[in-house]
Write a protein that holds these residues in place. Structure first.
Motif, PDB file in Angstrom:
ATOM      1  N   PRO A  23       0.796  -1.235   0.000  1.00  0.00           N
ATOM      2  CA  PRO A  23       0.000   0.000   0.000  1.00  0.00           C
ATOM      3  C   PRO A  23       0.825   1.281   0.000  1.00  0.00           C
ATOM      4  N   ALA A  24       2.008   1.252   0.583  1.00  0.00           N
ATOM      5  CA  ALA A  24       2.833   2.458   0.634  1.00  0.00           C
ATOM      6  C   ALA A  24       3.154   2.988  -0.763  1.00  0.00           C
ATOM      7  N   LEU A  25       3.125   2.116  -1.771  1.00  0.00           N
ATOM      8  CA  LEU A  25       3.442   2.530  -3.133  1.00  0.00           C
ATOM      9  C   LEU A  25       2.264   3.156  -3.859  1.00  0.00           C
ATOM     10  N   SER A  26       1.040   2.786  -3.466  1.00  0.00           N
ATOM     11  CA  SER A  26      -0.089   3.126  -4.331  1.00  0.00           C
ATOM     12  C   SER A  26      -1.262   3.822  -3.654  1.00  0.00           C
ATOM     13  N   LEU A  27      -1.403   3.710  -2.344  1.00  0.00           N
ATOM     14  CA  LEU A  27      -2.630   4.173  -1.707  1.00  0.00           C
ATOM     15  C   LEU A  27      -2.833   5.676  -1.812  1.00  0.00           C
ATOM     16  N   ALA A  28      -1.787   6.468  -1.623  1.00  0.00           N
ATOM     17  CA  ALA A  28      -1.934   7.926  -1.553  1.00  0.00           C
ATOM     18  C   ALA A  28      -2.566   8.507  -2.812  1.00  0.00           C
ATOM     19  N   ALA A  29      -2.304   7.901  -3.966  1.00  0.00           N
ATOM     20  CA  ALA A  29      -2.822   8.438  -5.227  1.00  0.00           C
ATOM     21  C   ALA A  29      -4.345   8.358  -5.318  1.00  0.00           C
ATOM     22  N   PHE A  30      -4.979   7.556  -4.477  1.00  0.00           N
ATOM     23  CA  PHE A  30      -6.426   7.360  -4.560  1.00  0.00           C
ATOM     24  C   PHE A  30      -7.193   8.074  -3.452  1.00  0.00           C
ATOM     25  N   LEU A  31      -6.513   8.859  -2.638  1.00  0.00           N
ATOM     26  CA  LEU A  31      -7.191   9.507  -1.521  1.00  0.00           C
ATOM     27  C   LEU A  31      -8.067  10.661  -1.993  1.00  0.00           C
ATOM     28  N   PRO A  32      -9.263  10.800  -1.436  1.00  0.00           N
ATOM     29  CA  PRO A  32     -10.137  11.930  -1.782  1.00  0.00           C
ATOM     30  C   PRO A  32      -9.715  13.192  -1.030  1.00  0.00           C
ATOM     31  N   GLU A  33     -10.373  14.286  -1.346  1.00  0.00           N
ATOM     32  CA  GLU A  33     -10.139  15.516  -0.584  1.00  0.00           C
ATOM     33  C   GLU A  33     -10.761  15.383   0.803  1.00  0.00           C
ATOM     34  N   ALA A  34     -10.187  16.108   1.754  1.00  0.00           N
ATOM     35  CA  ALA A  34     -10.727  16.091   3.110  1.00  0.00           C
ATOM     36  C   ALA A  34     -12.138  16.700   3.107  1.00  0.00           C
ATOM     37  N   PRO A  35     -13.041  16.183   3.913  1.00  0.00           N
ATOM     38  CA  PRO A  35     -14.422  16.677   3.929  1.00  0.00           C
ATOM     39  C   PRO A  35     -14.580  17.883   4.850  1.00  0.00           C
ATOM     40  N   ARG A  36     -15.745  18.476   4.825  1.00  0.00           N
ATOM     41  CA  ARG A  36     -16.054  19.547   5.774  1.00  0.00           C
ATOM     42  C   ARG A  36     -16.279  18.985   7.171  1.00  0.00           C
ATOM     43  N   GLY A  37     -16.759  17.749   7.227  1.00  0.00           N
ATOM     44  CA  GLY A  37     -17.025  17.123   8.519  1.00  0.00           C
ATOM     45  C   GLY A  37     -15.902  16.200   8.952  1.00  0.00           C
ATOM     46  N   ARG A  38     -16.264  15.118   9.595  1.00  0.00           N
ATOM     47  CA  ARG A  38     -15.292  14.162  10.142  1.00  0.00           C
ATOM     48  C   ARG A  38     -14.789  13.208   9.063  1.00  0.00           C
ATOM     49  N   THR A  39     -13.582  12.669   9.305  1.00  0.00           N
ATOM     50  CA  THR A  39     -13.060  11.570   8.499  1.00  0.00           C
ATOM     51  C   THR A  39     -12.890  10.363   9.415  1.00  0.00           C
ATOM     52  N   VAL A  40     -13.585   9.283   9.088  1.00  0.00           N
ATOM     53  CA  VAL A  40     -13.531   8.057   9.882  1.00  0.00           C
ATOM     54  C   VAL A  40     -12.971   6.942   8.999  1.00  0.00           C
ATOM     55  N   VAL A  41     -11.974   6.250   9.510  1.00  0.00           N
ATOM     56  CA  VAL A  41     -11.343   5.149   8.777  1.00  0.00           C
ATOM     57  C   VAL A  41     -11.790   3.827   9.384  1.00  0.00           C
ATOM     58  N   ILE A  42     -12.229   2.918   8.530  1.00  0.00           N
ATOM     59  CA  ILE A  42     -12.557   1.559   8.960  1.00  0.00           C
ATOM     60  C   ILE A  42     -11.927   0.599   7.945  1.00  0.00           C
ATOM     61  N   GLY A  43     -11.820  -0.662   8.295  1.00  0.00           N
ATOM     62  CA  GLY A  43     -11.285  -1.585   7.309  1.00  0.00           C
ATOM     63  C   GLY A  43     -10.971  -2.944   7.884  1.00  0.00           C
ATOM     64  N   ALA A  44     -10.800  -3.909   6.970  1.00  0.00           N
ATOM     65  CA  ALA A  44     -10.523  -5.277   7.376  1.00  0.00           C
ATOM     66  C   ALA A  44      -9.727  -5.976   6.294  1.00  0.00           C
ATOM     67  N   GLY A  45      -8.798  -6.848   6.731  1.00  0.00           N
ATOM     68  CA  GLY A  45      -8.042  -7.652   5.787  1.00  0.00           C
ATOM     69  C   GLY A  45      -6.612  -7.870   6.242  1.00  0.00           C
ATOM     70  N   LYS A  46      -5.926  -8.730   5.520  1.00  0.00           N
ATOM     71  CA  LYS A  46      -4.546  -9.048   5.875  1.00  0.00           C
ATOM     72  C   LYS A  46      -3.607  -7.877   5.634  1.00  0.00           C
TER      73      LYS A  46
END
Length: 421
Positions: A23-46
């Motif tokens: 992920p360190a190679l590719s994830l940042a390119a797909f991030l959206p803009e920050a919202p006006r409200g909260r940003t909550v991160v969830i997720g699951a997997g190896k």
């Protein structure tokens, strides 16, 4: 293993495939803009830990959240809590992780953003049984599916309909917030609805489909749950459900990209690569026979390409368990390949899972060479008997040919490389 040796080259190809899916190679390119409200991160997997770390490092604004990974793979993350649960059969930690994530997204508004990090293994790590099911029921059904020979799409169809969080239900819990899912594919075809049982993706399968799969593989259900499926009471959200109106989905790493990275390493070593496909399925032993036939054709006829070359493939084979061995679909493939090649003097091979865990073992896979069968027989091991007993791990472990990488913190499914010299 020196890189110029056959085993060294095969290991370099595997390492390149794994590195391409970090992920360190590719994830940042797909991030959206920050919202006006909260940003909550969830997720699951190896890959949950490395995905969370990459997001935490790249996100410029405030955030909070929780993800779950496999036991033994948790690493510290500055702003995102990392939980652990069991794989491939869920445990109580899997249920607790699902509850924590549903709590994290409860009460969000239209100005809020949920970033969902999904990778292979999420089906087991994120579990909330449907009404009428217990964790013990889910565990029994999961074990039966894993031993049945069912492919991943079929298994996840069942899982979605017996869950209160999979099959798009997590997206429904996040509404009306915007949901951006970033995923690493570990399934043939890269189908979002199949990866980790699609918790944020609309589900086109039905209760009827799930019942047909359960009946085909003779998997028992509690009577009340069977009745609920028959009545359509456990149906998943469909593509026209309003809860998906503000959902988007991005694949940040895929099996094909990893195969292409391995192919580049082969070319640099003067070996011609041929990618057979990234979505190969079927019984591991039968897929191995096909691969062996292609390798023999190359060695004898120079078709479909001339040696030196390497056949690369990915996907997810299956094993219908009939023996009592230690299993592993990649070592099952490799043992069947070795038997089919019968000591061919020009063929070497590697088969491994890119997450570092083949089946339930902390072993990624193994390597074989022209001496594999002879060395086994010298130890009193019958290769065909080991294959019939589904004991690939025992076979290659006894030879010292197991491939042990430790957790790779990513997962783009099986990787196979067959070198013809």
């Amino acid at each position: 293993m020196p890189p110029e040796s056959p085993a060294g080259l095969l290991r370099a190809l595997f390492d390149a495939a794994v590195a391409a899916a970090q992920p360190a190679l590719s994830l940042a390119a797909f991030l959206p803009e920050a919202p006006r409200g909260r940003t909550v991160v969830i997720g699951a997997g190896k890959a949950a830990t490395t995905m969370a770390q990459a997001l935490d490092a790249a996100w410029p604004a405030a955030l909070s959240g929780v993800v779950v990974t496999r036991h033994g793979q948790r690493q510290p993350c500055r702003r995102i809590e990392v939980l652990e649960a069991a794989h491939p059969v869920p445990d109580a930690h899997s249920v607790a992780a699902a509850a924590r994530m549903l709590d994290a997204v409860r009460g969000l508004g239209a100005d809020d953003l949920v970033i969902c990090l999904i990778s292979g293994g999420g089906s087991s790590l994120l579990v909330q049984p449907a009404a009428g099911l217990t964790l013990a029921d889910k565990q029994a059904i999961n074990r039966a599916l894993l031993a049945s020979g069912a492919d991943i799409a079929a298994m996840n169809c069942v899982r979605k309909h017996l869950s209160a969080i999979k099959g798009g239900r997590l997206a429904a819990a996040c509404a009306p917030a915007r949901v951006v899912t970033l995923a690493i594919s570990d399934v043939p075809g890269d189908e979002p609805a199949v990866i980790a049982s699609g918790p944020t993706v609309a589900d086109a399968t039905s209760c009827t489909d799930a019942l047909a799969i359960l009946d085909r593989y003779r998997i028992a259900l509690p009577p009340a749950v069977r009745a609920a499926l028959e009545a359509g009471e456990l149906e998943t959200p469909k593509p026209d459900d309003p809860c998906f109106a503000r959902c988007e989905y991005h694949l940040i790493a895929t099996p094909m990209r990893s195969l292409e990275a391995a192919a580049a390493v082969a070319r640099a070593a003067g070996v011609t690569p041929l990618i057979l496909g990234d979505a190969l399925e079927g019984e591991a032993a039968e897929v191995a026979k096909v691969h062996a036939g292609i390798a023999r054709s190359i060695a004898q006829h120079g078709r479909p390409l001339a040696a030196p070359c390497v056949l690369l493939s990915g996907g997810e084979t299956t094993v219908t368990v009939r023996g009592r061995g230690r299993g592993g679909r990649n070592v099952e493939f490799l043992l069947a390949l070795a038997v089919a090649l019968d000591g061919h003097p020009r063929v070497h091979a590697l088969a491994a899972d890119t997450d570092g865990v083949d089946g339930a073992e902390d072993i990624a896979g193994a390597l074989c060479d022209p001496t594999t069968l002879a060395r086994a027989r010298a130890l009193g091991i019958d290769p065909k008997a080991s294959l019939a007993d589904n004991d690939g791990h025992g076979f290659f472990g006894a030879l010292g040919d197991a491939l042990v990488t430790g957790p790779t913190d990513t997962n783009v499914n099986d990787f196979r490389a067959i070198l013809v010299r």
